[in-house]
Design an enzyme around this catalytic site. Structure first.
Site, PDB file in Angstrom:
ATOM      1  N   ASP A 115     -10.774  -8.981 -17.764  1.00  0.00           N
ATOM      2  CA  ASP A 115     -10.964 -10.224 -18.521  1.00  0.00           C
ATOM      3  C   ASP A 115      -9.601 -10.661 -19.033  1.00  0.00           C
ATOM      4  OD1 ASP A 115     -11.515 -12.231 -20.335  1.00  0.00           O
ATOM      5  OD2 ASP A 115     -13.128 -11.148 -21.353  1.00  0.00           O
ATOM      6  N   HIS A 143       0.832  -1.211   0.000  1.00  0.00           N
ATOM      7  CA  HIS A 143       0.000   0.000   0.000  1.00  0.00           C
ATOM      8  C   HIS A 143       0.868   1.263   0.000  1.00  0.00           C
ATOM      9  CE1 HIS A 143      -3.559   2.269   0.160  1.00  0.00           C
ATOM     10  NE2 HIS A 143      -4.280   1.493   0.944  1.00  0.00           N
TER      11      HIS A 143
END
Length: 460
Positions: A402, A183
């Site tokens: 995808d 992070h």
């Protein structure tokens, strides 16, 4: 249920074959307060659930990237695609560099070194776990945490540990791709930028559609590196694990229709049109959690929200800015006000805070942090009573990931930065809908399930 079986783990470096990749190998990127504030907490962990493609689906989609539908061919393909994607995101294959102040070893500065040390890639199998068990379980199964790599790693450890780890787990009838990213390297916007770019390369693209801008933003009069009061040999810095009460996680789904109704209700109650969908459904959630925690009317409750800085700066940060660009703002109200004054009042408190955040506020907070750094710890986030901490966003581009055999059917998060009151927002599969992942003690979650006012808007 059997545990996850790890088949292999390796490091994947950038291929360096992309002519248009970022030319930052062996260079350092300085870190901003927005990056450094996360050094002592956990990573970002998000993952996507996919159904296994059938041969007919692959032929219908003209997908020719896999010579066969074996997991081995898919894993090798994803490794190659990851390597090519890292050409465009060299920080993800690098490490943090910590530099002691030569005059005072209790002062340290940090930077990102793009040295192509590699991202961690794990191939695993869950021989008894099905897509349905993850997707349709009332509570998020605890085994989901095992679908992510680099568990229990905090960001400061990425001086030696990988800044990025991915795990591809073969299920009985699908795949789960779990991704763990430091992070202190970037925020959720960066995370999904990378995830979508990897999917794009996997589908056969030579280049990614949106290049990351890796140069960090510093205001005038702030010259990096930023010095922090951290002594590197202090073992407490690396203890990111805190003792937590028993927790459960559940996904509450709000349809597009429910979100619109909540927004209309909030605005109607206070006679305005300024309340956003986000503010309305977060107010609805906050009221329910407060009610179900049975907080005394005169006690203060806190909702911590994320304030994005990309568009608030003047001029705004460039499109594709790749680094943390957000800070947190607490909103504090008494329990009695939340429950007695209604949805619109609660949403308006959020609205006022968000509306007050502008260029001057962002710069002042940035400079104030440099003068007096505040580095989060899990204890500082979750040991405060009656707090909800909001993370992620329902606007992130999740279901566009995808990889070449169909869109994901669900998104889940890992064990990182979980505590009583952690709320993770995701877009729902249907456009305009929202999935709210709530982590709470079991008795609060059970009470929410029996809270008719809350559940009226929830799709089960």
């Amino acid at each position: 249920m059997e545990e996850i079986q790890i088949i292999s783990t390796c490091l994947i470096g950038a291929s360096s074959n992309s002519k248009n990749g970022n030319k930052l190998i062996s260079q350092n990127i300085e870190m901003t307060p927005w990056d450094l504030q996360f050094l002592l907490v956990d990573t970002i962990q998000k993952g996507l659930l996919f159904k296994k493609p059938t041969l007919q689906q692959q032929e219908k989609n003209n997908t020719t990237m896999f010579k066969s539908l074996t997991s081995a061919s898919l894993v090798e393909h994803l490794k190659t695609a990851l390597s090519r994607t890292l050409d465009f995101f060299p920080p993800l294959a690098g490490r943090f560099t910590a530099t002691k102040n030569p005059e005072d070893d209790s002062i340290t500065s940090f930077s990102i070194t793009c040295n192509n040390s590699g991202a961690e890639f794990t191939h695993a199998i869950a021989p008894e776990l099905t897509v349905r068990e993850i997707f349709e379980s009332c509570y998020v199964p605890t085994i989901v945490h095992s679908l992510f790599p680099l568990n229990k790693v905090c960001n400061i450890q990425c001086v030696s540990k990988p800044l990025l780890g991915v795990q591809v787990t073969e299920l009985v009838d699908g795949y789960f791709i779990g991704c763990t990213m430091s992070h202190s390297l970037g925020d959720g916007t960066c995370f999904w930028h990378f995830f979508n770019s990897w999917a794009e390369i996997s589908r056969g693209s030579e280049f990614i559609s949106r290049f990351p801008v890796l140069k960090r933003w510093f205001p005038e009069n702030i010259k990096p590196p930023i010095q922090l009061p951290l002594k590197l040999d202090d073992e407490k810095l690396y203890e990111c694990i805190m003792e937590l009460p028993p927790l459960k996680e559940r996904i509450f789904h709000l349809s597009k229709e429910s979100v619109c109704k909540l927004k209309a209700k909030a605005n109607s109650e206070i006679g305005t049109k300024s309340i956003s969908s986000l503010q309305a459904f977060l107010a609805h959630l906050w009221r329910s959690v407060t009610r179900c925690r049975q907080v005394n009317a005169n006690e203060e409750v806190t909702l911590t929200i994320i304030i994005g800085t990309r568009t608030r700066l003047n001029p705004p940060l460039p499109e594709g800015y790749w680094g943390n660009a957000a800070y947190f703002k607490p909103i504090k109200i008494t329990s009695g006000e939340i429950l007695e004054k209604g949805l619109g009042f609660v949403a308006l408190q959020m609205n006022k805070i968000v509306a007050s955040q502008n260029h001057e506020e962002v710069v002042n907070l940035y400079k104030g942090w440099v003068e007096k750094p505040v580095i989060f710890t899990k204890g500082s986030i979750f040991k405060v009573n009656n707090r909800l901490a909001i993370s992620s966003s329902s606007k992130f581009s999740v279901y566009s990931c995808d990889f070449g055999w169909g869109k994901p059917v669900a998104v889940r998060s890992g064990m990182a930065n979980k505590g009583d009151g952690k709320v993770t927002l995701f877009p729902g599969v249907e456009e305009g809908s929202v999935d709210i992942e709530v982590c709470l003690v079991p008795e609060t979650l059970l009470a929410m399930e029996n809270d008719k006012e809350f559940m009226e808007f929830v799709t089960v």
